[in-house]
Design an enzyme around this catalytic site. Structure first.
Site, mmCIF file in Angstrom:
data_model
loop_
_atom_site.group_PDB
_atom_site.id
_atom_site.type_symbol
_atom_site.label_atom_id
_atom_site.label_comp_id
_atom_site.label_asym_id
_atom_site.label_seq_id
_atom_site.Cartn_x
_atom_site.Cartn_y
_atom_site.Cartn_z
ATOM 1 N N GLY A 146 0.739 -0.995 -0.125
ATOM 2 C CA GLY A 146 -0.053 0.051 0.085
ATOM 3 C C GLY A 146 0.954 1.426 -0.054
ATOM 4 O O GLY A 146 0.281 2.207 -0.772
ATOM 5 N N ARG A 178 -6.009 -0.930 -2.272
ATOM 6 C CA ARG A 178 -5.070 0.123 -2.224
ATOM 7 C C ARG A 178 -3.819 0.055 -2.798
ATOM 8 O O ARG A 178 -3.218 1.189 -3.003
ATOM 9 C CB ARG A 178 -4.746 0.061 -0.540
ATOM 10 C CG ARG A 178 -3.927 -1.086 -0.080
ATOM 11 C CD ARG A 178 -4.110 -1.298 1.411
ATOM 12 N NE ARG A 178 -3.308 -2.594 1.806
ATOM 13 C CZ ARG A 178 -4.075 -3.884 1.657
ATOM 14 N NH1 ARG A 178 -5.281 -3.971 1.008
ATOM 15 N NH2 ARG A 178 -3.198 -5.003 1.872
ATOM 16 N N ASP A 235 5.583 -3.675 6.561
ATOM 17 C CA ASP A 235 4.050 -3.875 7.401
ATOM 18 C C ASP A 235 4.359 -4.699 8.443
ATOM 19 O O ASP A 235 3.695 -5.304 9.081
ATOM 20 C CB ASP A 235 3.176 -4.262 6.418
ATOM 21 C CG ASP A 235 3.515 -5.707 5.950
ATOM 22 O OD1 ASP A 235 4.444 -6.379 6.358
ATOM 23 O OD2 ASP A 235 2.404 -6.474 5.381
ATOM 24 N N ASN A 236 5.864 -4.865 8.860
ATOM 25 C CA ASN A 236 6.171 -5.670 9.989
ATOM 26 C C ASN A 236 7.100 -5.066 11.024
ATOM 27 O O ASN A 236 8.056 -4.464 10.309
ATOM 28 C CB ASN A 236 6.188 -7.199 9.556
ATOM 29 C CG ASN A 236 7.632 -7.349 8.868
ATOM 30 O OD1 ASN A 236 8.709 -7.382 9.373
ATOM 31 N ND2 ASN A 236 7.260 -7.223 7.467
ATOM 32 N N CYS A 293 -2.746 -4.654 9.296
ATOM 33 C CA CYS A 293 -3.866 -4.491 8.360
ATOM 34 C C CYS A 293 -4.561 -5.449 8.027
ATOM 35 O O CYS A 293 -5.757 -5.449 7.412
ATOM 36 C CB CYS A 293 -3.362 -3.495 7.379
ATOM 37 S SG CYS A 293 -2.615 -2.016 7.710
ATOM 38 N N CYS A 443 -9.858 -17.069 15.077
ATOM 39 C CA CYS A 443 -9.860 -16.220 14.638
ATOM 40 C C CYS A 443 -9.572 -16.053 12.951
ATOM 41 O O CYS A 443 -9.718 -16.953 12.493
ATOM 42 C CB CYS A 443 -8.941 -15.150 15.141
ATOM 43 S SG CYS A 443 -7.074 -15.484 14.905
#
Ligand SMILES: [Zn+2]
Length: 486
Positions: A146, A178, A235-236, A293, A443
């Site tokens: 993104g 995105r 993202d981590n 995300c 989950c």
């Protein structure tokens, strides 16, 4: 006693009854957080460690001043103060160009380039010199998701001479909401290949180098060296600490962007001139506490906003001039239109850029362990496969089946027969579980359910707990093909 306003970020709102603003009283910052823990007991384990000391991954600001620059948690408050919590999510000096005069002079602009970049050349702040610097510049983008998408597109359009792309992932359908550098036809292609094609289409004059691999402590210095700037669009937490540490050692700026749901952060970590990521966040939050995300969702356009802010910082570092985000964090709440710039200071004790920095060799650090991703061997979490769960449900055996997903995820799809208990309430609602039968947690991806089991065990629950391995995604894959994936 002062009455103050506390602004709670999205990532912690589950623990404050979904409230984004709270009115609390206390003489000092510590008093206010004690009052918070009293009013919302679920916040206690997030704000304070086992020794009742506030956690290091949380930064607190009064107005725009970090309490670390005043008296930390002993800072005295006055009526009407606004406190903002900025957890890790995964300056002001005039910016000097990272491109030397000699390198600027290596390049000339031909007539095609003069036409293509004319709107830059008309800006006094960029001009021919700035455009030649852009042509000489080498920028590495880590992560082509993104944030990496608008970064790559705008840097290519702006005429950055060489762009490097690092990503090990393939384009997935859920990315397309995105990651605008990839199209529907690119699904299943390596992201670096798809991004390279898009860059070529935007500006064939840009040289592109691709690294279709995951950054690790073994390769990060090799991949990052030789670049003028690294833009962290990952993202981590593992990648963020790796990139920060390597940039600090190599002496290059790390243009940082992060986002979650509707909120994002942008900064420039440039250890030569200001703090690094470790100065601000010495350690990441406990694994699983701040959702990603893919678990919590993200507004697609926010990626465009944050990634474009990163591109803006990259361009200022190359061209020189303007005010940079070195020593500052820009925090954006796109849903509520809150835009704030917070000051962050260098930490003298920082392990990577402080006065007695003791990290000399990145290869020796276990970044998985730093980020709490190592499975603790003494207490393994038992897992169950989707097919086995199906068999047990069909057999009519009594089990506690607990869904820890958010209510709005249950609106997408409910799991038949499961009871919903939010992770934050598990400890105090454990009496609702029958400890004589197995409890199975579900989950979306099988990560929050692990956190749920750890939370429950820490609260003293003695019954057997199982995690649905890899979450409901495997239910859709192995048991019920009609079960929607999201
Ligand atoms: Zn540092």
């Amino acid at each position: 006693m002062a009455v103050v306003k506390l602004i709670v970020p999205t990532t912690l709102r589950n623990y404050t009854g979904r409230n984004s603003e709270l009115s609390l009283t206390g003489n000092t910052v510590l008093d206010v957080f004690k009052a918070l823990a009293e009013q919302y007991p679920d916040t206690k384990n997030i704000i304070f460690d086992a020794n009742e000391k506030p956690m290091v991954f949380i930064n607190v600001f009064i107005g725009t001043t970090n309490i670390k620059q005043i008296n930390c948690f002993d800072t005295v408050l006055k009526d009407g103060d606004t406190l903002t919590l900025i957890p890790a999510i995964a300056g002001g000096a005039i910016t000097e160009s990272v491109i030397s005069k000699e390198r600027e002079k290596e390049n000339k602009l031909d007539n095609d380039e003069i036409l293509r970049y004319s709107r830059h050349l008309l800006l006094r702040e960029v001009g021919v010199k700035g455009q030649k610097k852009l042509k000489s510049a080498k920028v590495l983008i880590a992560g082509l998701g993104g944030l990496g998408a608008p970064l790559a597109q705008y840097l290519a359009a702006a005429g950055v001479g060489t762009i490097g792309l690092v990503d090990f992932d393939k384009v997935d359908t859920t990315n397309l909401q995105r990651q605008v550098i990839h199209g529907t036809r690119d699904v299943n292609r390596p992201k670096v290949a798809s991004a390279k094609d898009s860059i070529r289409a935007i500006n064939p004059k840009v040289k592109v180098e691709v690294f279709n691999e995951m950054l690790t402590s073994d390769n990060v210095l090799d991949i990052l060296s030789g670049w003028d700037i690294v833009a962290d669009a990952t993202d981590n937490y593992v990648a963020r600490y790796l990139i920060n540490d390597a940039c600090s050692i190599l002496g290059i700026p790390d243009v940082f962007g992060a986002m979650y749901q509707f909120e994002g952060q942008v900064s420039v970590f440039y250890a030569k001139y200001g703090p690094c990521y470790r100065c601000v966040y010495p350690a990441p939050p406990p694994a699983g506490l701040v959702p990603t995300c893919s678990q919590g969702g993200v507004l697609g356009v926010l990626a465009g906003i944050i990634g474009s802010f990163q591109a803006n910082e990259v361009i200022k570092l190359i061209v020189g001039g303007g005010e940079s985000l070195i020593g500052k964090i820009l925090s954006i709440d796109a849903w509520n239109n809150r835009y704030q710039v917070f000051d962050v200071a260098k930490d003298k004790e920082c392990h990577i850029c402080g006065e007695r920095a003791d990290i000399k060799n990145i290869e020796e650090i276990d970044y998985q362990e730093l980020c709490g991703l190592k499975v603790e061997e003494e207490e393994p979490i038992l897992a169950i496969e989707a097919i086995e769960l199906k068999k047990r449900l069909d057999s009519g055996e009594e089990i506690n089946l607990i869904d820890v997903r958010e209510p709005h995820e249950q609106a997408i799809v409910q799991f038949p027969g499961a009871k919903y208990i939010p992770i934050g309430q598990l400890a105090r609602r454990q009496e609702e579980l029958n400890p004589n039968v197995d409890t199975i947690f579900i989950c979306k991806e099988g990560k929050r359910s692990i956190l749920a089991i750890k939370t429950l065990k820490e609260a003293g629950y003695k019954g057997a707990c199982y995690n649905l391995k890899d979450g409901l995604n495997t239910w859709a894959r192995d048991v019920d093909k009609s079960f929607p994936q999201y």
